[in-house]
Design a protein around this motif. Structure first.
Motif, PDB file in Angstrom:
ATOM      1  N   ASP A   1       0.831  -1.199   0.000  1.00  0.00           N
ATOM      2  CA  ASP A   1       0.000   0.000   0.000  1.00  0.00           C
ATOM      3  C   ASP A   1       0.867   1.250   0.000  1.00  0.00           C
TER       4      ASP A   1
ATOM      5  N   GLN B   1       1.555   6.360  -6.920  1.00  0.00           N
ATOM      6  CA  GLN B   1       0.449   7.236  -7.301  1.00  0.00           C
ATOM      7  C   GLN B   1       0.849   8.707  -7.161  1.00  0.00           C
ATOM      8  N   THR B   2       1.524   9.028  -6.080  1.00  0.00           N
ATOM      9  CA  THR B   2       1.980  10.401  -5.872  1.00  0.00           C
ATOM     10  C   THR B   2       2.974  10.806  -6.953  1.00  0.00           C
TER      11      THR B   2
ATOM     12  N   ARG C   1       2.279   1.584  -3.441  1.00  0.00           N
ATOM     13  CA  ARG C   1       1.244   2.031  -4.368  1.00  0.00           C
ATOM     14  C   ARG C   1       0.963   3.521  -4.192  1.00  0.00           C
ATOM     15  N   ARG C   2       0.879   3.975  -2.958  1.00  0.00           N
ATOM     16  CA  ARG C   2       0.638   5.398  -2.708  1.00  0.00           C
ATOM     17  C   ARG C   2       1.793   6.251  -3.218  1.00  0.00           C
TER      18      ARG C   2
END
Length: 99
Positions: free
Chosen positions: A61, A68-69, A64-65
């Protein structure tokens, strides 16, 4: 003599029967304790597996964050570049038409 011994024999027989019943109960309880111990071991293993999975999912997670950022930052930079190129193109086009 037999009449005098009869109550003692009955009590002894009764106590022996009770002892046999208690022995059987102890055996059953030992079996149940063993089964519960095995089950507790399996439960502990499952809890450890779930905890490991939770930690792994948490790290995924975070990754993934972060991705994404980064993707959002790159997209914003590309939009800025695209706007800048569009502005330069419009200026050049305007200067060509004015000549």
């Amino acid at each position: 003599i037999l009449e005098l011994m009869q109550p003692t024999i009955k009590r002894t027989t009764h106590l022996e029967n009770q002892q046999a019943e208690l022995h059987a109960m102890v055996g059953k309880m030992q079996t149940k304790v063993t089964e519960l111990s095995r089950m507790a071991t399996k439960v502990e293993q499952q809890v450890a597996l779930v905890e490991t999975f939770r930690e792994e999912m948490g790290s995924w997670d975070v990754e993934r964050r972060q991705f994404q950022t980064d993707a959002q930052e790159n997209l914003a930079a590309m939009r800025g570049d695209l706007d800048s190129f569009r502005y330069q193109l419009e200026r050049q086009d305007a200067s060509i038409h004015s000549v």
